[in-house]
Design a protein around this motif. Structure first.
Motif, PDB file in Angstrom:
ATOM      1  N   LEU A  36      -2.917   6.464   6.090  1.00 45.49           N
ATOM      2  CA  LEU A  36      -3.267   6.545   4.673  1.00 45.49           C
ATOM      3  C   LEU A  36      -3.552   7.988   4.265  1.00 45.49           C
ATOM      4  O   LEU A  36      -3.099   8.462   3.211  1.00 45.49           O
ATOM      5  CB  LEU A  36      -4.491   5.664   4.377  1.00 45.49           C
ATOM      6  CG  LEU A  36      -4.242   4.159   4.239  1.00 45.49           C
ATOM      7  CD1 LEU A  36      -5.567   3.404   4.157  1.00 45.49           C
ATOM      8  CD2 LEU A  36      -3.401   3.872   2.993  1.00 45.49           C
ATOM      9  N   GLU A  40      -9.690   6.716  -2.439  1.00 46.04           N
ATOM     10  CA  GLU A  40      -9.054   7.229  -3.649  1.00 46.04           C
ATOM     11  C   GLU A  40      -9.003   8.763  -3.614  1.00 46.04           C
ATOM     12  O   GLU A  40      -9.819   9.401  -2.941  1.00 46.04           O
ATOM     13  CB  GLU A  40      -9.779   6.734  -4.894  1.00 46.04           C
ATOM     14  CG  GLU A  40     -11.277   6.977  -4.897  1.00 46.04           C
ATOM     15  CD  GLU A  40     -11.967   6.250  -6.037  1.00 46.04           C
ATOM     16  OE1 GLU A  40     -11.298   5.953  -7.038  1.00 46.04           O
ATOM     17  OE2 GLU A  40     -13.177   5.978  -5.917  1.00 46.04           O
ATOM     18  N   ILE A  81       0.541   6.931  -7.808  1.00 47.74           N
ATOM     19  CA  ILE A  81       1.746   6.157  -7.512  1.00 47.74           C
ATOM     20  C   ILE A  81       2.308   5.641  -8.824  1.00 47.74           C
ATOM     21  O   ILE A  81       1.590   5.040  -9.625  1.00 47.74           O
ATOM     22  CB  ILE A  81       1.434   4.967  -6.580  1.00 47.74           C
ATOM     23  CG1 ILE A  81       0.662   5.435  -5.347  1.00 47.74           C
ATOM     24  CG2 ILE A  81       2.713   4.233  -6.194  1.00 47.74           C
ATOM     25  CD1 ILE A  81       1.433   6.367  -4.448  1.00 47.74           C
ATOM     26  N   LYS A 116       4.384   0.550  -7.005  1.00 50.88           N
ATOM     27  CA  LYS A 116       3.148   0.014  -6.424  1.00 50.88           C
ATOM     28  C   LYS A 116       3.405  -1.192  -5.516  1.00 50.88           C
ATOM     29  O   LYS A 116       2.733  -1.385  -4.507  1.00 50.88           O
ATOM     30  CB  LYS A 116       2.159  -0.370  -7.535  1.00 50.88           C
ATOM     31  CG  LYS A 116       1.550   0.825  -8.263  1.00 50.88           C
ATOM     32  CD  LYS A 116       0.585   0.360  -9.351  1.00 50.88           C
ATOM     33  CE  LYS A 116      -0.023   1.548 -10.103  1.00 50.88           C
ATOM     34  NZ  LYS A 116      -0.955   2.302  -9.269  1.00 50.88           N
ATOM     35  N   ARG A 149      -4.028  -3.021  -1.316  1.00 52.84           N
ATOM     36  CA  ARG A 149      -3.259  -2.869  -2.537  1.00 52.84           C
ATOM     37  C   ARG A 149      -3.532  -1.485  -3.102  1.00 52.84           C
ATOM     38  O   ARG A 149      -4.571  -0.888  -2.820  1.00 52.84           O
ATOM     39  CB  ARG A 149      -3.630  -3.945  -3.553  1.00 52.84           C
ATOM     40  CG  ARG A 149      -5.086  -3.892  -3.989  1.00 52.84           C
ATOM     41  CD  ARG A 149      -5.448  -5.033  -4.912  1.00 52.84           C
ATOM     42  NE  ARG A 149      -6.868  -4.990  -5.249  1.00 52.84           N
ATOM     43  CZ  ARG A 149      -7.679  -6.017  -5.162  1.00 52.84           C
ATOM     44  NH1 ARG A 149      -7.216  -7.195  -4.736  1.00 52.84           N
ATOM     45  NH2 ARG A 149      -8.955  -5.897  -5.508  1.00 52.84           N
ATOM     46  N   GLU A 150      -2.579  -0.987  -3.910  1.00 53.59           N
ATOM     47  CA  GLU A 150      -2.775   0.299  -4.571  1.00 53.59           C
ATOM     48  C   GLU A 150      -3.062  -0.006  -6.034  1.00 53.59           C
ATOM     49  O   GLU A 150      -2.292  -0.666  -6.719  1.00 53.59           O
ATOM     50  CB  GLU A 150      -1.530   1.180  -4.447  1.00 53.59           C
ATOM     51  CG  GLU A 150      -1.817   2.665  -4.672  1.00 53.59           C
ATOM     52  CD  GLU A 150      -2.079   3.010  -6.147  1.00 53.59           C
ATOM     53  OE1 GLU A 150      -2.992   3.815  -6.426  1.00 53.59           O
ATOM     54  OE2 GLU A 150      -1.367   2.440  -7.018  1.00 53.59           O
ATOM     55  N   ASN A 151      -4.216   0.506  -6.519  1.00 55.09           N
ATOM     56  CA  ASN A 151      -4.663   0.123  -7.857  1.00 55.09           C
ATOM     57  C   ASN A 151      -5.094   1.349  -8.661  1.00 55.09           C
ATOM     58  O   ASN A 151      -5.932   1.255  -9.550  1.00 55.09           O
ATOM     59  CB  ASN A 151      -5.833  -0.873  -7.735  1.00 55.09           C
ATOM     60  CG  ASN A 151      -5.998  -1.711  -8.984  1.00 55.09           C
ATOM     61  OD1 ASN A 151      -5.061  -1.863  -9.768  1.00 55.09           O
ATOM     62  ND2 ASN A 151      -7.190  -2.258  -9.186  1.00 55.09           N
ATOM     63  N   ALA A 164      -4.246   8.293  -6.542  1.00 61.12           N
ATOM     64  CA  ALA A 164      -4.005   7.002  -5.880  1.00 61.12           C
ATOM     65  C   ALA A 164      -5.351   6.343  -5.555  1.00 61.12           C
ATOM     66  O   ALA A 164      -6.354   7.011  -5.310  1.00 61.12           O
ATOM     67  CB  ALA A 164      -3.191   7.200  -4.606  1.00 61.12           C
ATOM     68  N   ARG A 165      -5.355   4.999  -5.530  1.00 59.94           N
ATOM     69  CA  ARG A 165      -6.576   4.235  -5.200  1.00 59.94           C
ATOM     70  C   ARG A 165      -6.155   3.051  -4.332  1.00 59.94           C
ATOM     71  O   ARG A 165      -5.572   2.084  -4.810  1.00 59.94           O
ATOM     72  CB  ARG A 165      -7.257   3.748  -6.468  1.00 59.94           C
ATOM     73  CG  ARG A 165      -8.510   2.898  -6.232  1.00 59.94           C
ATOM     74  CD  ARG A 165      -9.018   2.355  -7.563  1.00 59.94           C
ATOM     75  NE  ARG A 165     -10.098   1.395  -7.402  1.00 59.94           N
ATOM     76  CZ  ARG A 165     -11.387   1.700  -7.443  1.00 59.94           C
ATOM     77  NH1 ARG A 165     -11.734   2.971  -7.654  1.00 59.94           N
ATOM     78  NH2 ARG A 165     -12.298   0.765  -7.295  1.00 59.94           N
ATOM     79  N   PHE A 166      -6.418   3.161  -3.025  1.00 59.97           N
ATOM     80  CA  PHE A 166      -6.092   2.089  -2.089  1.00 59.97           C
ATOM     81  C   PHE A 166      -7.342   1.208  -1.905  1.00 59.97           C
ATOM     82  O   PHE A 166      -8.423   1.694  -1.548  1.00 59.97           O
ATOM     83  CB  PHE A 166      -5.644   2.659  -0.740  1.00 59.97           C
ATOM     84  CG  PHE A 166      -4.335   3.397  -0.827  1.00 59.97           C
ATOM     85  CD1 PHE A 166      -3.133   2.695  -0.827  1.00 59.97           C
ATOM     86  CD2 PHE A 166      -4.309   4.786  -0.930  1.00 59.97           C
ATOM     87  CE1 PHE A 166      -1.924   3.380  -0.913  1.00 59.97           C
ATOM     88  CE2 PHE A 166      -3.107   5.465  -1.024  1.00 59.97           C
ATOM     89  CZ  PHE A 166      -1.910   4.767  -1.017  1.00 59.97           C
TER      90      PHE A 166
END
Length: 750
Positions: free
Chosen positions: A639, A669, A675, A680, A711-713, A720-722
């Protein structure tokens, strides 16, 4: 003032008589000219005496007398008439006239005589009334006596028969008054015979006395008890008291007897004697000290009490109770506590210490109660039980229980103890208390079914029956934790005894991690099998591509085709090499059992494996642990590598966490480019991306071993926020750590 009624049909005589009689001032005279008028006056007011002529029209003096006696009873009546026939005098006396006085002669002397007769008649009437009142009072007294009472005159005739005797005998007074010939004996005996009232003046050794069990004489009074048949034919015991009656001159006028049914009293006396004998026997044979104390001095003690303390009875009875206590403090405490308990509950029960004559200290259970409730001054009865051996055993058991409790509370497994009969929980160790989130007192209000999902209640009940029958056993069941979640456990149960109570001790071993590990291994094996098949298929296809291009190269094509074919072959070989390298990494996936890992430590250890110049890494995860594959650090590495490669000048990476009852989230994040929305859903697909397309795919695969999803949000162009979602049961907060929150800032090397 005496009020007289004077009736005569001659008005002159009426007036003359009134004047003469009222001259003394003793009389007030009202007159009537006929008997009818006289009766009318009698109906309106009362008179002390009546003077009446004999010969009057309509109703003569004799008829008037009869009417007066029938309606007005005993008013003194003097017939004052000019007729002096003997038959008139006799008839007047027979009908109740007090005096007969003939008119004529000297008026002064005549009315003086009349006045004298009136006074004599009034005195007689007063005497009669006094006697009647006295008799009535005596009759009332006799009638309301609580004991059955009757009286006879000197002729042996009944002159009084009170209500109590009516009730006892069933014979009304109206049927007995005036009866003689020992008629009254039938109320007590089956035949007419002399009874106690007839024996007052007889010697006690006469045969007639033999019907009485006990006879005592005190002057003119005799007392006896008899077992003769009782009234109405029911046998019983009676107490009788008889006495002579005298007039004012000491002349015997009759006798009186009172009778009391003492059957129940005699029975009570017998019961009391028997009870006293029983108590005396208990007092002597009781396996404990018994005694009575008054004002803190022993008044009565049994032999066991003496033997228990090693003193003689005389030594104890001549001393106060202080002598058996080891010190003043203990003595004062017992006296104070005893009085307090008796005042509150009527009885006292105290554990204390007594000292034997030889100095030995005894543990004593002392129970005390007042002889008369509410009055300590009348004395106390007490029992004393030597509990020295029991206390020693209790102390040993207490020490043993404390040791066992310590072992239970330090056990790694939850332990519950269940009453085998009621199936109520009666004890639980600390691990069990933590499991259900209840205190020991709260747990003791639970039925065993409170621990279990409803679906297994029946199975567990049958399991308990097997334990009681076989002594022990082991089975796997789910139990409910403090949040209502089902936790799989293996219950190792054993039948035990706690005193006289049959119990079941269950040791609950949590196998949730074992189950999660097994599920994770099975899941990873399925993934490896699938990957092996896919990889073989991919390599086979790539080899086919290489073979085709090699055939084309054999024909020695001209440029640029030749160089293109060689480049295709080289690229395909590179792809095969990357796939083989991926399988090397992927084959380790699930090869080892999942373990609990600290998120902060795993993430920062991954950071140290790469060059993160000029990037600030922040962590605020609160010390959370997650249950994940040992390759968790590799997932974090991939990541971070993805962020650094594709984030476009990332300067901050932040690690955080949040949790609720059902799940937790780990958030990674950055402040890079983010992304694009259309990518996504694809970034975790195998082969997606500019390079091998295996980095994020491998991250997803590593996390999925223990049910963790990713998930990527993030928001495109802001970073990016995983988000890693950890299911319930796969995260925990074991406690604060020193590294729960920190920052890493690296600077570009000069």
């Amino acid at each position: 003032m005496i009020t007289l009624l004077y009736v005569d049909d001659e008005p002159e005589l009426l007036e003359l008589g009134r004047l003469f009689l009222e001259r003394s001032g003793d009389f007030t005279v009202l007159t009537a000219s006929s008997a009818a008028e006289g009766l009318e006056l009698l109906g309106r007011q009362s008179f002390d005496a009546i003077i009446s002529d004999y010969q009057m029209p309509v109703m003569d003096g004799i008829e008037f007398l009869k009417r007066v006696r029938s309606q007005f009873d005993g008013i003194p009546f003097i017939l004052f008439t000019g007729r002096g026939r003997e038959e008139v005098v006799i008839e007047a006396i027979n009908n109740g006239a007090d005096f007969y006085l003939q008119k004529g002669g000297d008026a002064m002397a005549q009315f003086a005589e009349l006045r004298h007769k009136i006074l004599i008649a009034l005195e007689r009437r007063q005497a009669v009334d006094a006697l009647r009142n006295s008799e009535q009072r005596l009759s009332d007294i006799i009638n309301f006596l609580p004991d059955a009472t009757f009286a006879i005159n000197t002729e042996g005739k009944v002159i009084a028969w009170n209500k109590a005797l009516e009730v006892m005998s069933g014979i009304p007074a109206s049927s007995m008054i005036g009866k003689g010939d020992y008629e009254y004996a039938l109320a007590f005996f089956p035949e007419r015979r002399p009874i106690l009232i007839d024996l007052i003046q007889e010697p006690l050794d006469k045969p007639e006395n033999l019907g009485y069990a006990i006879l005592q004489r005190d002057g003119s009074v005799i007392v006896a008890e008899t077992n003769a048949p009782s009234p109405r034919g029911v046998p019983g015991v009676f107490s009788a008291k008889a006495s002579l009656l005298f007039d004012k001159n000491g002349v015997i006028t009759g006798a009186i007897e009172s009778v009391r049914d003492i059957t129940e009293s005699k029975k009570n006396e017998v019961s009391l004697r028997e009870r006293q004998a029983e108590l005396k026997s208990i007092f002597a044979a009781a396996p404990g000290g018994i005694g009575v104390s008054v004002n803190k001095k022993f008044r009565e003690i049994n032999q066991y009490f003496c033997d228990m303390l090693g003193y003689s009875e005389e030594e104890l009875l001549t001393n106060t109770s202080r002598m058996i206590y080891p010190d003043d403090e203990e003595y004062r405490f017992v006296m104070r506590e005893r009085d307090r308990q008796i005042q509150e509950r009527g009885i006292a029960k105290i554990e204390t210490r007594w000292q034997r004559k030889d100095g030995t200290i005894l543990d004593i259970l002392l129970s005390s109660a007042p002889l008369i409730p509410g009055d300590l001054s009348r004395g106390l009865t007490f029992t004393a039980i030597d509990i020295t051996d029991r206390k020693r055993v209790e102390d040993e058991l207490r020490i043993e229980n404390e040791k066992n409790r310590g072992l239970m509370d330090h056990a790694n497994d939850a332990i519950f103890i269940v009453d085998a009969e009621t199936r109520m929980l009666i004890d639980a160790n600390k691990k069990a208390q933590d499991l259900v989130g209840k205190t020991p007192d709260e747990i003791r209000t639970w039925h065993y079914t409170n621990l279990l999902p409803p679906a297994v209640h029946g199975r567990v009940s049958l399991y308990f029956d097997e334990i009681i029958r076989d002594g022990s056993g082991s089975q796997m069941f789910p139990v409910l934790d403090r949040e209502g979640r089902q936790v799989p456990v293996i219950i190792n149960a054993t039948a035990i005894s706690q005193g006289e109570r049959q119990c079941i001790m269950g040791i609950l071993h949590d196998i949730s991690e074992i189950q999660m590990t097994q599920e994770a291994l099975e899941f990873s094996n399925r993934k490896l099998n699938l990957l092996s098949e896919i990889t073989r298929h991919d390599i086979r296809n790539k080899l086919t591509v290489i073979g085709g291009y090699l055939e084309l190269v054999k024909d020695r094509p001209e440029e640029p085709e030749y160089s293109m074919y060689v480049r295709k072959i080289t690229d395909t070989f590179q792809t095969i090499s990357e796939n083989i390298e991926f399988t090397r990494v992927y084959q380790n996936l699930g090869s080892s059992a999942p373990i609990w890992q600290n998120v902060h430590e795993a993430f920062f250890h991954a950071c140290t494996q790469m060059d993160i110049q000029r990037v600030c890494v922040q962590s605020d995860v609160g010390g959370i642990d997650i249950f994940a594959d040992p390759l968790l650090e590799q997932a974090f590495y991939n990541l971070i590598e993805n962020v650094l490669k594709h984030g476009n000048k990332v300067t901050t990476i932040r690690l955080s966490a949040r949790a609720n009852r059902d799940s937790a989230e780990i958030i990674i994040e950055d402040n890079g480019v983010g992304i694009p929305p259309f990518d996504k859903e694809n970034i975790f697909t195998k082969g997606f991306g500019k390079n091998t397309g295996l980095g994020l795919f491998l991250v997803k695969e590593i996390l999925s071993i223990t049910g963790i999803t990713i998930r990527e949000n993030g928001e495109y162009r802001k970073g990016a926020r995983f988000e890693l979602v950890i299911p319930r049961g796969a995260f925990r907060f074991p406690g604060n750590r020193q590294s729960d929150r920190c920052h890493i800032l690296t600077h570009e090397k000069p």
